[in-house]
Design a protein around this motif. Sequence first.
Motif, short mmCIF file in Angstrom:
data_model
loop_
_atom_site.label_atom_id
_atom_site.label_comp_id
_atom_site.label_asym_id
_atom_site.label_seq_id
_atom_site.Cartn_x
_atom_site.Cartn_y
_atom_site.Cartn_z
N MET A 1 -15.04 -43.37 -0.04
CA MET A 1 -13.91 -44.12 0.44
C MET A 1 -13.63 -45.24 -0.56
O MET A 1 -14.52 -45.99 -0.92
CB MET A 1 -14.24 -44.70 1.82
CG MET A 1 -13.13 -45.46 2.44
SD MET A 1 -13.51 -46.17 4.08
CE MET A 1 -14.65 -45.04 4.80
N GLU A 2 -12.40 -45.30 -0.99
CA GLU A 2 -11.99 -46.29 -1.97
C GLU A 2 -11.00 -47.27 -1.35
O GLU A 2 -10.28 -46.93 -0.42
CB GLU A 2 -11.37 -45.61 -3.18
CG GLU A 2 -12.34 -44.72 -3.93
CD GLU A 2 -11.69 -44.07 -5.13
OE1 GLU A 2 -10.61 -44.52 -5.54
OE2 GLU A 2 -12.26 -43.10 -5.63
N GLN A 5 -7.45 -45.99 -1.14
CA GLN A 5 -7.19 -45.08 -0.02
C GLN A 5 -6.91 -45.87 1.25
O GLN A 5 -6.04 -45.50 2.04
CB GLN A 5 -8.38 -44.15 0.20
CG GLN A 5 -8.58 -43.13 -0.88
CD GLN A 5 -9.88 -42.37 -0.72
OE1 GLN A 5 -10.91 -42.96 -0.43
NE2 GLN A 5 -9.81 -41.07 -0.90
N GLN A 37 -5.49 -37.13 2.33
CA GLN A 37 -6.27 -35.91 2.56
C GLN A 37 -7.73 -36.11 2.18
O GLN A 37 -8.62 -35.65 2.90
CB GLN A 37 -5.67 -34.74 1.79
CG GLN A 37 -4.38 -34.23 2.37
CD GLN A 37 -3.74 -33.16 1.49
OE1 GLN A 37 -4.17 -32.90 0.38
NE2 GLN A 37 -2.67 -32.55 2.00
N GLU A 38 -7.97 -36.78 1.06
CA GLU A 38 -9.35 -37.04 0.64
C GLU A 38 -10.08 -37.94 1.64
O GLU A 38 -11.23 -37.70 1.96
CB GLU A 38 -9.38 -37.68 -0.74
CG GLU A 38 -9.11 -36.73 -1.87
CD GLU A 38 -9.24 -37.41 -3.23
OE1 GLU A 38 -9.24 -38.66 -3.29
OE2 GLU A 38 -9.35 -36.68 -4.22
N LEU A 39 -9.39 -38.96 2.11
CA LEU A 39 -9.98 -39.87 3.09
C LEU A 39 -10.29 -39.13 4.39
O LEU A 39 -11.39 -39.28 4.94
CB LEU A 39 -9.03 -41.05 3.36
CG LEU A 39 -9.50 -42.13 4.32
CD1 LEU A 39 -10.76 -42.81 3.79
CD2 LEU A 39 -8.40 -43.15 4.55
N GLU A 40 -9.36 -38.33 4.87
CA GLU A 40 -9.58 -37.55 6.09
C GLU A 40 -10.72 -36.56 5.90
O GLU A 40 -11.55 -36.38 6.80
CB GLU A 40 -8.30 -36.81 6.48
CG GLU A 40 -7.20 -37.71 6.98
CD GLU A 40 -5.90 -36.98 7.27
OE1 GLU A 40 -5.14 -37.48 8.12
OE2 GLU A 40 -5.64 -35.91 6.67
N SER A 41 -10.78 -35.94 4.75
CA SER A 41 -11.85 -34.98 4.47
C SER A 41 -13.21 -35.66 4.42
O SER A 41 -14.20 -35.15 4.96
CB SER A 41 -11.56 -34.27 3.15
OG SER A 41 -12.58 -33.38 2.84
N GLU A 42 -13.27 -36.81 3.78
CA GLU A 42 -14.52 -37.55 3.65
C GLU A 42 -15.06 -37.99 5.02
O GLU A 42 -16.26 -37.93 5.27
CB GLU A 42 -14.30 -38.77 2.77
CG GLU A 42 -15.55 -39.55 2.47
CD GLU A 42 -15.30 -40.71 1.53
OE1 GLU A 42 -16.09 -41.67 1.58
OE2 GLU A 42 -14.32 -40.67 0.75
N LEU A 43 -14.15 -38.41 5.90
CA LEU A 43 -14.55 -38.90 7.22
C LEU A 43 -14.51 -37.80 8.29
O LEU A 43 -14.89 -38.03 9.43
CB LEU A 43 -13.68 -40.08 7.63
CG LEU A 43 -13.78 -41.30 6.70
CD1 LEU A 43 -12.78 -42.37 7.12
CD2 LEU A 43 -15.20 -41.85 6.69
N ASN A 44 -14.00 -36.64 7.91
CA ASN A 44 -13.93 -35.47 8.79
C ASN A 44 -13.11 -35.73 10.06
O ASN A 44 -13.51 -35.34 11.16
CB ASN A 44 -15.33 -34.98 9.14
CG ASN A 44 -15.32 -33.55 9.62
OD1 ASN A 44 -14.46 -32.77 9.24
ND2 ASN A 44 -16.27 -33.21 10.47
#
Length: 70
Positions: A1-2, A5, A37-44
């Motif tokens: 998480m950045e 983001q 999308q990356e944030l949602e994917s990282e946090l599922n």
Amino acid sequence: MELEQLRIFCAVAACRSFTRAAKELFVSQSSLSHAIQELESELNVKFFVKKGRNVELTKYGRLFLPYVQQ
């Protein structure tokens, strides 16, 4: 998480639109969408659902927003 983001997440939540948030942040819509999308994917979890041309926060998005704003 950045941090970027999280900044993008707040902008989309405030604008209720990926297009308007991208214009406000001076980034392309595709890079903005990719960051979410990356944030949602990282946090599922899913933070946004489409409602016509706009988006709305999901239950998880509404729970996450106050923490990000803080």
